[in-house]
Design a protein around this motif. Structure first.
Motif, PDB file in Angstrom:
ATOM      1  N   ASP A  43       0.811  -1.219   0.000  1.00  0.00           N
ATOM      2  CA  ASP A  43       0.000   0.000   0.000  1.00  0.00           C
ATOM      3  C   ASP A  43       0.846   1.271   0.000  1.00  0.00           C
ATOM      4  O   ASP A  43       1.917   1.317   0.616  1.00  0.00           O
ATOM      5  N   VAL A  44       0.338   2.299  -0.692  1.00  0.00           N
ATOM      6  CA  VAL A  44       0.874   3.654  -0.587  1.00  0.00           C
ATOM      7  C   VAL A  44      -0.299   4.592  -0.298  1.00  0.00           C
ATOM      8  O   VAL A  44      -1.456   4.254  -0.565  1.00  0.00           O
ATOM      9  N   VAL A  45       0.019   5.771   0.248  1.00  0.00           N
ATOM     10  CA  VAL A  45      -1.017   6.738   0.612  1.00  0.00           C
ATOM     11  C   VAL A  45      -1.106   7.815  -0.451  1.00  0.00           C
ATOM     12  O   VAL A  45      -0.095   8.430  -0.820  1.00  0.00           O
ATOM     13  N   GLY A  46      -2.302   8.061  -0.961  1.00  0.00           N
ATOM     14  CA  GLY A  46      -2.504   9.076  -1.990  1.00  0.00           C
ATOM     15  C   GLY A  46      -2.791  10.452  -1.409  1.00  0.00           C
ATOM     16  O   GLY A  46      -2.889  10.633  -0.193  1.00  0.00           O
ATOM     17  N   LEU A  47      -2.942  11.433  -2.292  1.00  0.00           N
ATOM     18  CA  LEU A  47      -3.270  12.794  -1.868  1.00  0.00           C
ATOM     19  C   LEU A  47      -4.590  12.841  -1.105  1.00  0.00           C
ATOM     20  O   LEU A  47      -4.800  13.727  -0.272  1.00  0.00           O
ATOM     21  N   ASP A  48      -5.461  11.874  -1.408  1.00  0.00           N
ATOM     22  CA  ASP A  48      -6.772  11.849  -0.752  1.00  0.00           C
ATOM     23  C   ASP A  48      -6.720  11.197   0.622  1.00  0.00           C
ATOM     24  O   ASP A  48      -7.735  11.101   1.310  1.00  0.00           O
ATOM     25  N   PRO A  53      -3.500  -0.051  -3.056  1.00  0.00           N
ATOM     26  CA  PRO A  53      -2.649  -1.225  -3.242  1.00  0.00           C
ATOM     27  C   PRO A  53      -1.991  -1.227  -4.623  1.00  0.00           C
ATOM     28  O   PRO A  53      -2.657  -1.038  -5.643  1.00  0.00           O
ATOM     29  N   LEU A  54      -0.679  -1.434  -4.653  1.00  0.00           N
ATOM     30  CA  LEU A  54       0.081  -1.516  -5.903  1.00  0.00           C
ATOM     31  C   LEU A  54       0.802  -2.856  -5.955  1.00  0.00           C
ATOM     32  O   LEU A  54       0.895  -3.574  -4.966  1.00  0.00           O
ATOM     33  N   LYS A  55       1.342  -3.186  -7.121  1.00  0.00           N
ATOM     34  CA  LYS A  55       2.137  -4.397  -7.290  1.00  0.00           C
ATOM     35  C   LYS A  55       3.355  -4.103  -8.155  1.00  0.00           C
ATOM     36  O   LYS A  55       3.363  -3.160  -8.941  1.00  0.00           O
ATOM     37  N   LEU A  56       4.386  -4.920  -7.981  1.00  0.00           N
ATOM     38  CA  LEU A  56       5.511  -4.929  -8.906  1.00  0.00           C
ATOM     39  C   LEU A  56       5.249  -5.998  -9.961  1.00  0.00           C
ATOM     40  O   LEU A  56       4.742  -7.076  -9.649  1.00  0.00           O
ATOM     41  N   ASP A  92       8.049  -2.966 -13.476  1.00  0.00           N
ATOM     42  CA  ASP A  92       6.973  -1.983 -13.543  1.00  0.00           C
ATOM     43  C   ASP A  92       6.231  -1.915 -12.211  1.00  0.00           C
ATOM     44  O   ASP A  92       6.209  -2.881 -11.439  1.00  0.00           O
ATOM     45  N   ILE A  93       5.621  -0.758 -11.951  1.00  0.00           N
ATOM     46  CA  ILE A  93       4.606  -0.622 -10.902  1.00  0.00           C
ATOM     47  C   ILE A  93       3.256  -0.725 -11.589  1.00  0.00           C
ATOM     48  O   ILE A  93       2.993  -0.012 -12.565  1.00  0.00           O
ATOM     49  N   THR A  94       2.388  -1.608 -11.108  1.00  0.00           N
ATOM     50  CA  THR A  94       1.092  -1.804 -11.772  1.00  0.00           C
ATOM     51  C   THR A  94      -0.059  -1.505 -10.818  1.00  0.00           C
ATOM     52  O   THR A  94       0.140  -1.290  -9.626  1.00  0.00           O
ATOM     53  N   ASP A  95      -1.262  -1.534 -11.384  1.00  0.00           N
ATOM     54  CA  ASP A  95      -2.510  -1.263 -10.654  1.00  0.00           C
ATOM     55  C   ASP A  95      -2.545   0.151 -10.095  1.00  0.00           C
ATOM     56  O   ASP A  95      -3.173   0.418  -9.055  1.00  0.00           O
TER      57      ASP A  95
END
Length: 369
Positions: A43-48, A53-56, A92-95
């Motif tokens: 997980d990363v935190v967005g501006l909101d 959730p992201l994946k490699l 790559d970073i996906t999703d």
């Protein structure tokens, strides 16, 4: 007439570190091919302020321009490379959700060599806005492939020997922070508090930058004078408070000589005392930890500890020796864990080896961890 109050701000950048170990790397790459294989999500935190959730995704790079289909016959990376001895891959970073701003790095340790990749530049606030997928750029070397279309430089591929069957990847992703804002006819308690804290911080920064006009005390280091305020030093450090309370020499002369650190460290120390942050790049992390411990500034100690995983590797041994000397067990343990994780690379560093020879008991502690 209604009076509308509005506030807008951005919290400090959010960093996420993802450690990813790939077993049977060559077999996975061969089986999954150009479609690639995904990592578990993180997980990363967005501006909101929401968690995303992201994946490699790691993909085999064997063909230039998949639509046309030009198989790669070889490549140049500091020398000619054979596709029988090396394999090319893409990370790559996906999703990625629409509108998410990202910057980041990844590194892979292989036989003492570090492969580096990047997306954007978090230190310069250069964030990439992408739809779904973003590729890491190779920052370690230039790869020029050979195929039927000619010799082509490709910026987003990496190479590894076919004998390497396990990869340990460390990815650090940064998002700009959380967008903070509110609008109300009558300011609520929270917005008043936020505005009040922001104004207080701004006033203290002004007090530090305009200190010559109001100072009643000075710290002198390496011939440079750092004007400051007794009241603020006493409020932020119990050591300073005791010094003034006992009316030592410094209380009379209104001056303190700090000759055990460099002047840049004094600047960082005062910035934290006044603003609870350190905005400039720290060149000597060990010294900053030393003064934070010496003057018992718990918040600065915590800040240094949280940043320890990001400290350059050539500084880790100095932090380890300092932590051992001053019984800072948490710093010592984390420093030793970093060294053990990349011990082959550290043991090739002559400066590291020389310093440990001077402190053999630390070497024993490393073996016992």
């Amino acid at each position: 007439m209604a009076e509308i109050w509005g506030t807008r701000g951005l919290s400090p950048a959010n960093k996420s570190v993802f450690n990813y170990k790939v077993e049977n790397f060559q077999r996975l790459l061969k089986i999954c091919g150009k479609s690639g294989f995904d990592s578990p999500s993180f997980d990363v935190v967005g501006l909101d302020g929401k968690m995303h959730p992201l994946k490699l995704k790691i993909k085999h790079y064997s063909c230039y321009n998949c639509n046309e289909g030009y198989p790669v016959s070889g490549f140049y990376e500091g020398g000619e490379r054979s596709m029988d001895e090396f394999v090319l891959f893409q990370v790559d970073i996906t999703d990625i959700p629409a509108g998410l701003l990202l910057a980041g790095t990844f590194d892979v340790e292989l036989d003492g060599k570090t492969i580096l990749g990047s997306i954007g530049n978090a230190e310069k606030d250069q964030f990439e806005r992408s739809n779904t997928i973003e590729s890491f750029t190779n920052k370690s070397s230039t790869v020029t492939i050979r195929c039927n279309a000619g010799s082509i430089e490709v910026c987003n591929i990496f190479s590894v020997a076919t004998t390497k069957d396990k990869l340990e990847i460390k990815v650090q992703l940064t998002t700009p922070g959380i967008m903070i804002g509110s609008t109300s006819l009558v300011p609520n308690d929270q917005s008043v508090q936020e505005v009040g804290m922001n104004r207080l911080l701004a006033d203290f920064k002004f007090l530090l930058t305009s200190v010559d006009n109001y100072a009643d005390f000075s710290i002198v280091c390496q011939g440079e004078n750092f004007p400051c305020h007794e009241a603020i030093l006493r409020a932020r450090s119990p050591v300073f408070d005791k010094m003034f309370a006992q009316k030592l020499k410094e209380w009379t002369t209104r001056e303190m000589i700090m000759d055990d650190v460099k002047k840049e460290t004094v600047g960082h120390l005062l910035e934290y005392i006044y603003t609870s942050e350190v905005t400039k790049k720290v060149e000597n992390d060990a010294e900053l930890i030393y003064v934070a411990d010496k003057y018992y500034i718990a918040g600065l100690m915590e800040l240094c500890f949280r940043k320890l995983p990001e400290v350059e590797e050539n500084k880790v041994v100095d932090i380890l020796i300092l932590a051992d000397r001053h019984n800072l067990e948490d710093f010592k343990k984390l420093s030793m864990q970093r060294i053990l994780k990349h011990k082959k690379k550290f043991l090739k560093d002559e400066d590291f080896v020389a310093k440990l020879k001077e402190t053999p008991h630390i070497l024993m502690d490393l073996f016992q961890l």
